[in-house]
Enzyme design. Sequence first.
Site, PDB file in Angstrom:
ATOM      1  N   CYS A 268     -16.918  13.633  20.468  1.00 24.16           N
ATOM      2  CA  CYS A 268     -17.121  15.009  20.903  1.00 24.16           C
ATOM      3  C   CYS A 268     -18.613  15.328  20.440  1.00 24.16           C
ATOM      4  O   CYS A 268     -19.378  15.974  21.096  1.00 24.16           O
ATOM      5  CB  CYS A 268     -16.175  15.967  19.886  1.00 24.16           C
ATOM      6  SG  CYS A 268     -14.710  16.232  20.830  1.00 24.16           S
TER       7      CYS A 268
ATOM      8  N   CYS B 135       0.903  -1.393  -0.095  1.00 28.75           N
ATOM      9  CA  CYS B 135      -0.054   0.019  -0.037  1.00 28.75           C
ATOM     10  C   CYS B 135       0.958   1.153  -0.119  1.00 28.75           C
ATOM     11  O   CYS B 135       1.890   1.258   0.550  1.00 28.75           O
ATOM     12  CB  CYS B 135      -0.868  -0.096   1.124  1.00 28.75           C
ATOM     13  SG  CYS B 135      -1.932  -1.321   1.287  1.00 28.75           S
TER      14      CYS B 135
ATOM     15  N   ARG C 239     -12.177  10.234  18.238  1.00 22.85           N
ATOM     16  CA  ARG C 239     -12.130  11.430  19.100  1.00 22.85           C
ATOM     17  C   ARG C 239     -13.437  12.313  18.701  1.00 22.85           C
ATOM     18  O   ARG C 239     -14.237  13.169  19.647  1.00 22.85           O
ATOM     19  CB  ARG C 239     -11.053  12.111  19.339  1.00 22.85           C
ATOM     20  CG  ARG C 239     -10.754  13.467  20.075  1.00 22.85           C
ATOM     21  CD  ARG C 239     -10.969  13.012  21.733  1.00 22.85           C
ATOM     22  NE  ARG C 239     -12.320  13.481  21.904  1.00 22.85           N
ATOM     23  CZ  ARG C 239     -12.865  13.315  23.255  1.00 22.85           C
ATOM     24  NH1 ARG C 239     -12.008  13.110  24.122  1.00 22.85           N
ATOM     25  NH2 ARG C 239     -13.985  13.416  23.332  1.00 22.85           N
TER      26      ARG C 239
END
Length: 260
Positions: A220, A70, A216
């Site tokens: 939130c 990749c 994250r």
Amino acid sequence: MSLGVGWKVAVLFLLALALAQGEVDPREEAKRQKQLLLETAGILPTELIVEQGKELFNRKGPKGKTMAECDFGLGKGVLDGAAARLPRYFLDTGRVEDLDSRILTCMTRVQGYKPEQIKRQEVVAIAFYVASFSTGKPIQVRLLFPQERELYALGEKLFYARSGARDLGCATCHISFVGRRAGVLPYADVLGKDQSWTHWPAYRYSNDQTWTMQDRIRACYGNIGHPQPAHYSLPILALELFMAYQNNGAVVEEWPAFVR
């Protein structure tokens, strides 16, 4: 992704100890907990997840290829500093990708996995491994292609937008409320001195979780009462590109990080 029972006991002990110590700087507290865990367990959860990610990275997919085939932006199989230059536009997909979505592309296009075969915890572990090659590297995110500039503009708009029943948005907490506390944690100055972009991917010892920035951001949104955007979705990529570009030049202290 969660670790085993032994780790949970150690983490709960550390959390109880942290709470007993009252309000302290979260980064200094994380350093203390990290050292304590090293002294008691001899190894960090981040190291275990990186090893899991390394095994998955070198696992052959249905097409008989490993992820070494990749390209994460610096050439096939080149990982040194690659994560610090994401998100970026990729010619082979014609879209901007972050670390998580690039891993997804590699697993489907190069290795031959079907999307439904890919487990989120495997993507996170591979992200931990790939990101580990960017420790000590500066963030270098560009706005070279029109697609990058358009996504950056969307990310800026989303960051400052206020909506929902609580009339809140990213900037409410991370601009207006910087310095105040949400429980034991202060709101981070994500566009300024906190250099929060360099904190993720990370292991959160307070709840024994391994998160990338995608996780994250989704958390939130949940905290402010918004529906959480899906993993790999456009709003998440846009916010990531905006925040990463704002953190250009910041040096990655440690990836994956060990945070509260």
